[in-house]
Design an enzyme around this catalytic site. Structure first.
Site, PDB file in Angstrom:
ATOM      1  CE  LYS A  49      -2.936  -5.657   6.165  1.00 14.87           C
ATOM      2  NZ  LYS A  49      -2.581  -4.370   5.890  1.00 14.87           N
ATOM      3  N   GLY A  50      -7.022  -4.692   3.603  1.00 10.25           N
ATOM      4  CA  GLY A  50      -7.142  -5.567   1.991  1.00 10.25           C
ATOM      5  C   GLY A  50      -7.574  -3.794   0.611  1.00 10.25           C
ATOM      6  N   GLY A  51      -8.196  -3.201   1.427  1.00 11.47           N
ATOM      7  CA  GLY A  51      -8.209  -2.359   0.159  1.00 11.47           C
ATOM      8  C   GLY A  51      -6.882  -1.838  -1.051  1.00 11.47           C
ATOM      9  N   GLY A  52      -6.290  -2.890  -1.069  1.00  7.47           N
ATOM     10  CA  GLY A  52      -5.266  -3.075  -1.932  1.00  7.47           C
ATOM     11  C   GLY A  52      -4.843  -4.341  -2.633  1.00  7.47           C
TER      12      GLY A  52
ATOM     13  N   GLY B 162       0.816  -1.225   0.009  1.00  6.31           N
ATOM     14  CA  GLY B 162      -0.597  -0.101  -0.172  1.00  6.31           C
ATOM     15  C   GLY B 162       0.842   1.551   0.161  1.00  6.31           C
ATOM     16  CB  SER B 163      -0.293   5.322  -0.710  1.00 10.61           C
ATOM     17  OG  SER B 163      -1.000   4.825   0.270  1.00 10.61           O
TER      18      SER B 163
ATOM     19  CE  LYS C 122      -5.360   5.104   5.134  1.00 11.73           C
ATOM     20  NZ  LYS C 122      -4.960   4.333   5.197  1.00 11.73           N
TER      21      LYS C 122
ATOM     22  CG  ASP D 150      -8.211  -0.519   3.769  1.00 15.65           C
ATOM     23  OD1 ASP D 150      -7.504   0.311   3.043  1.00 15.65           O
ATOM     24  OD2 ASP D 150      -7.267  -1.373   3.659  1.00 15.65           O
TER      25      ASP D 150
ATOM     26  CD  GLU E   8      -1.949  -6.390   2.712  1.00 14.55           C
ATOM     27  OE1 GLU E   8      -1.770  -5.421   2.493  1.00 14.55           O
ATOM     28  OE2 GLU E   8      -3.321  -6.580   3.094  1.00 14.55           O
TER      29      GLU E   8
HETATM   30  C1  5RP Z   1      -3.310  -3.890   1.096  1.00 14.21           C
HETATM   31  C2  5RP Z   1      -4.070  -2.420   2.276  1.00 14.21           C
HETATM   32  C3  5RP Z   1      -3.548  -2.011   2.441  1.00 14.21           C
HETATM   33  O1  5RP Z   1      -2.561  -2.121   3.749  1.00 14.21           O
HETATM   34  C4  5RP Z   1      -4.650  -1.077   3.366  1.00 14.21           C
HETATM   35  O2  5RP Z   1      -5.409  -0.646   2.271  1.00 14.21           O
HETATM   36  C5  5RP Z   1      -3.715   0.424   3.341  1.00 14.21           C
HETATM   37  O3  5RP Z   1      -3.522   1.197   2.220  1.00 14.21           O
HETATM   38  P1  5RP Z   1      -2.882   2.771   2.026  1.00 14.21           P
HETATM   39  O4  5RP Z   1      -1.723   2.555   3.476  1.00 14.21           O
HETATM   40  O5  5RP Z   1      -2.243   3.060   0.935  1.00 14.21           O
HETATM   41  O6  5RP Z   1      -3.846   3.362   2.793  1.00 14.21           O
HETATM   42  O7  5RP Z   1      -4.221  -3.492   3.140  1.00 14.21           O
HETATM   43  O8  5RP Z   1      -4.160  -4.503   1.215  1.00 14.21           O
END
Ligand code: 5RP
Length: 223
Positions: free
Chosen positions: A94-97, A29-30, A121, A84, A103
């Site tokens: 989690k899992g937005g990405g 993720g970012s 968050k 997230d 993970e």
């Molecule tokens: C990816 C994730 C990330 O940790 C989650 O989406 C947060 O991402 P970001 O740091 O871009 O806000 O679970 O699967």
């Protein structure tokens, strides 16, 4: 201070949790991308990484950090990843990405899970962010019907107008409308549905430490 400044601050704080000459578990993720940039600065004292996604593996390799498969790594001390949503009790969505399954596996294998996030968050109750569920493709409709029975509104994740395919070749359902007052119970219940590979609730194994970046500084939360 921008949100990126806050993500970078959380990522910088996580370096204190990286032991010398250790294997480091790296999320996706970012926010983690900032952590990879920080790891690159201390790469002479990083033995190798175990990565939770193809995207993070690519960045790690570009940074000159060896990437080991989890099977070759053996036990390792720390896993660093974003979230997230995270509660003050350190349960997360989690899992937005889309990397939730790897993970969860890499987090499970680490002695300590350090979550890095900006303050946006932090929530009291999980569920505003749609809960990702990775499913075997042939089970997608069946799992979606079962998730409706649990009170959710699942939606098949698309990317660039096409079905999103995970690094494991699976589909993702994003489930809206869940007010998650019992994260451990719901994580367990969703895991019982045939065809579910993993769900984005990290409550049975939540974070051990959360580094939450606020304008006033980085707060450390512990279980
Ligand atoms: C990816 C994730 C990330 O940790 C989650 O989406 C947060 O991402 P970001 O740091 O871009 O806000 O679970 O699967």
């Amino acid at each position: 201070m921008t949100q990126d400044d806050l993500k970078r601050a959380a990522a910088q704080a996580a370096i204190a949790y990286v032991p010398d000459d250790a294997i480091v578990g790296v999320g996706t993720g970012s926010t983690v991308n900032f952590f990879i940039a920080e790891l690159a600065k201390i790469k002479s004292r990083v033995k190798a990484a175990v990565s939770s996604s193809e995207a993070s593996s690519k960045l790690l390799k570009e940074a000159g950090i060896d990437v080991l498969s989890l099977n070759d790594a053996g036990p390792f001390a720390v896993y660093v990843d974003g979230a997230d949503e995270i509660t003050p009790h350190l349960a997360m969505i989690k899992g937005g990405g889309g990397a939730l399954t790897r993970e969860k596996i890499v987090a499970a294998a680490a002695d300590q899970f350090v979550c890095i996030a900006d303050a946006s968050k932090v929530v009291d109750v999980l569920g505003t962010f749609p809960l990702p569920v990775e499913v075997i493709p042939m089970a997608r409709s069946y799992v979606a019907r079962e998730l409706v029975k649990l009170g959710g509104h699942p939606e098949w994740r698309m990317k660039d107008g096409k079905p999103n395919v995970t690094d494991n070749g699976n589909a993702i359902l994003d489930v809206r409308g869940m007010t998650i007052t019992d994260p451990v119970g719901l994580e367990t219940a969703i895991n019982q549905i045939a065809g579910v590979v993993a769900n984005g609730l990290f409550a049975r194994r939540g974070a051990d430490v959360a580094l939450i970046a606020r304008r006033e500084g980085v707060a450390t939360l512990k279980r």
